[in-house]
Motif scaffolding. Structure first.
Motif, PDB file in Angstrom:
ATOM      1  N   GLY A 156      -6.365  -6.836  -0.663  1.00 59.17           N
ATOM      2  CA  GLY A 156      -5.859  -5.485  -0.730  1.00 59.17           C
ATOM      3  C   GLY A 156      -6.726  -4.547   0.084  1.00 59.17           C
ATOM      4  O   GLY A 156      -7.681  -4.963   0.739  1.00 59.17           O
ATOM      5  N   VAL A 157      -6.403  -3.271   0.025  1.00 58.14           N
ATOM      6  CA  VAL A 157      -7.131  -2.245   0.766  1.00 58.14           C
ATOM      7  C   VAL A 157      -8.007  -1.485  -0.210  1.00 58.14           C
ATOM      8  O   VAL A 157      -7.499  -0.848  -1.149  1.00 58.14           O
ATOM      9  CB  VAL A 157      -6.158  -1.288   1.482  1.00 58.14           C
ATOM     10  N   GLU A 168       1.680   4.972   0.664  1.00 53.30           N
ATOM     11  CA  GLU A 168       1.254   6.027   1.574  1.00 53.30           C
ATOM     12  C   GLU A 168       2.174   7.224   1.396  1.00 53.30           C
ATOM     13  O   GLU A 168       3.171   7.146   0.663  1.00 53.30           O
ATOM     14  CB  GLU A 168       1.293   5.512   3.015  1.00 53.30           C
ATOM     15  N   ASP A 169       1.873   8.316   2.056  1.00 53.03           N
ATOM     16  CA  ASP A 169       2.668   9.541   1.921  1.00 53.03           C
ATOM     17  C   ASP A 169       4.145   9.321   2.241  1.00 53.03           C
ATOM     18  O   ASP A 169       5.017   9.914   1.621  1.00 53.03           O
ATOM     19  CB  ASP A 169       2.118  10.648   2.828  1.00 53.03           C
ATOM     20  N   HIS A 172       1.476  -5.059   2.711  1.00 54.85           N
ATOM     21  CA  HIS A 172       0.198  -5.306   3.368  1.00 54.85           C
ATOM     22  C   HIS A 172      -0.184  -6.786   3.333  1.00 54.85           C
ATOM     23  O   HIS A 172      -0.790  -7.291   4.267  1.00 54.85           O
ATOM     24  CB  HIS A 172      -0.896  -4.469   2.695  1.00 54.85           C
ATOM     25  N   GLU A 232       5.954   3.067   0.772  1.00 49.02           N
ATOM     26  CA  GLU A 232       5.138   1.868   0.570  1.00 49.02           C
ATOM     27  C   GLU A 232       5.360   0.909   1.722  1.00 49.02           C
ATOM     28  O   GLU A 232       6.483   0.733   2.191  1.00 49.02           O
ATOM     29  CB  GLU A 232       5.553   1.197  -0.743  1.00 49.02           C
ATOM     30  N   GLY A 236      -9.845   1.053  -2.265  1.00 48.79           N
ATOM     31  CA  GLY A 236      -9.653   2.474  -2.525  1.00 48.79           C
ATOM     32  C   GLY A 236      -8.228   2.987  -2.351  1.00 48.79           C
ATOM     33  O   GLY A 236      -7.956   4.149  -2.625  1.00 48.79           O
ATOM     34  N   ALA A 237      -7.325   2.128  -1.916  1.00 51.85           N
ATOM     35  CA  ALA A 237      -5.936   2.550  -1.699  1.00 51.85           C
ATOM     36  C   ALA A 237      -5.137   2.447  -2.996  1.00 51.85           C
ATOM     37  O   ALA A 237      -5.491   1.706  -3.911  1.00 51.85           O
ATOM     38  CB  ALA A 237      -5.283   1.677  -0.630  1.00 51.85           C
ATOM     39  N   HIS A 238      -4.042   3.197  -3.042  1.00 52.20           N
ATOM     40  CA  HIS A 238      -3.065   3.037  -4.124  1.00 52.20           C
ATOM     41  C   HIS A 238      -2.225   1.832  -3.733  1.00 52.20           C
ATOM     42  O   HIS A 238      -1.541   1.846  -2.709  1.00 52.20           O
ATOM     43  CB  HIS A 238      -2.214   4.298  -4.235  1.00 52.20           C
ATOM     44  N   MET A 239      -2.267   0.805  -4.561  1.00 52.21           N
ATOM     45  CA  MET A 239      -1.568  -0.438  -4.243  1.00 52.21           C
ATOM     46  C   MET A 239      -0.579  -0.792  -5.334  1.00 52.21           C
ATOM     47  O   MET A 239      -0.755  -0.412  -6.492  1.00 52.21           O
ATOM     48  CB  MET A 239      -2.584  -1.586  -4.089  1.00 52.21           C
ATOM     49  N   GLU A 267     -17.327  -1.570  -1.830  1.00 54.77           N
ATOM     50  CA  GLU A 267     -16.450  -2.016  -0.744  1.00 54.77           C
ATOM     51  C   GLU A 267     -17.083  -3.167   0.033  1.00 54.77           C
ATOM     52  O   GLU A 267     -16.426  -4.166   0.347  1.00 54.77           O
ATOM     53  CB  GLU A 267     -16.116  -0.863   0.192  1.00 54.77           C
ATOM     54  N   VAL A 293       0.867  -1.179   0.000  1.00 60.22           N
ATOM     55  CA  VAL A 293       0.000   0.000   0.000  1.00 60.22           C
ATOM     56  C   VAL A 293       0.901   1.225   0.000  1.00 60.22           C
ATOM     57  O   VAL A 293       1.805   1.346   0.829  1.00 60.22           O
ATOM     58  CB  VAL A 293      -0.934   0.003   1.221  1.00 60.22           C
TER      59      VAL A 293
END
Length: 152
Positions: free
Chosen positions: A127-128, A17-18, A24, A21, A130-133, A107, A15
């Motif tokens: 996966g998560v 994140e700011d 996950h 990565e 709506g996340a950028h994966m 979802e 995943v």
């Protein structure tokens, strides 16, 4: 519901994140399923998809024939929510996602699909939503199958 299924010897899902990565999910041999949920999907589509994922015979038996399921080989499933799988490129150059289910509803459908696959006996990671994966796949074969619940 549309599902792109890949037979793998391993896969990881990170995943983004700011601050970078983070890993996950990880599976060994099994299936990666990229899942696109569509507006008209029903619980019957979910049940069909879960059954297909755990019983699809795309692993080789001792004779080299694709005759075994992920359950037979004691593999796992990595399920990746992916609305672009519900896209259409029939017209123009930009895909249309008009048939994709709204995220708030999709979802729950994806979570239910995970539960159904688990209830059918397959170990599953997901996966998560709506996340950028980033999905790293070691495709085995390669074997890639397209499933569409509208074609059942």
């Amino acid at each position: 519901m549309r599902i792109v299924v890949q037979r793998v010897i391993g896969a990881t899902l990170g995943v983004v994140e700011d601050d970078g990565e983070r890993e996950h999910a990880r599976i060994g041999a099994g299936l990666v399923a990229l899942v696109g949920v569509e507006k008209d999907d029903t619980p019957a589509d979910l049940a069909w998809g879960a059954d297909k994922l755990v019983n699809l015979r795309i692993f080789e038996d001792d004779a080299g024939k694709m005759n075994l399921s992920v359950l037979d080989v004691k593999g796992a499933v990595l399920l990746v929510p992916n609305f672009t799988v519900a896209g259409s490129s029939r017209k123009g150059r930009r895909p249309s996602f008009d048939t994709a289910m709204a995220p708030t509803q999709a979802e729950g459908f994806v979570q239910e699909l995970v539960s159904l696959v688990r209830a059918n006996g397959a170990p599953i990671e997901s996966g998560v939503f709506g996340a950028h994966m980033r999905v790293r796949i070691e495709n085995d074969g390669p074997v890639t199958i397209w499933l569409d619940s509208r074609e059942r």
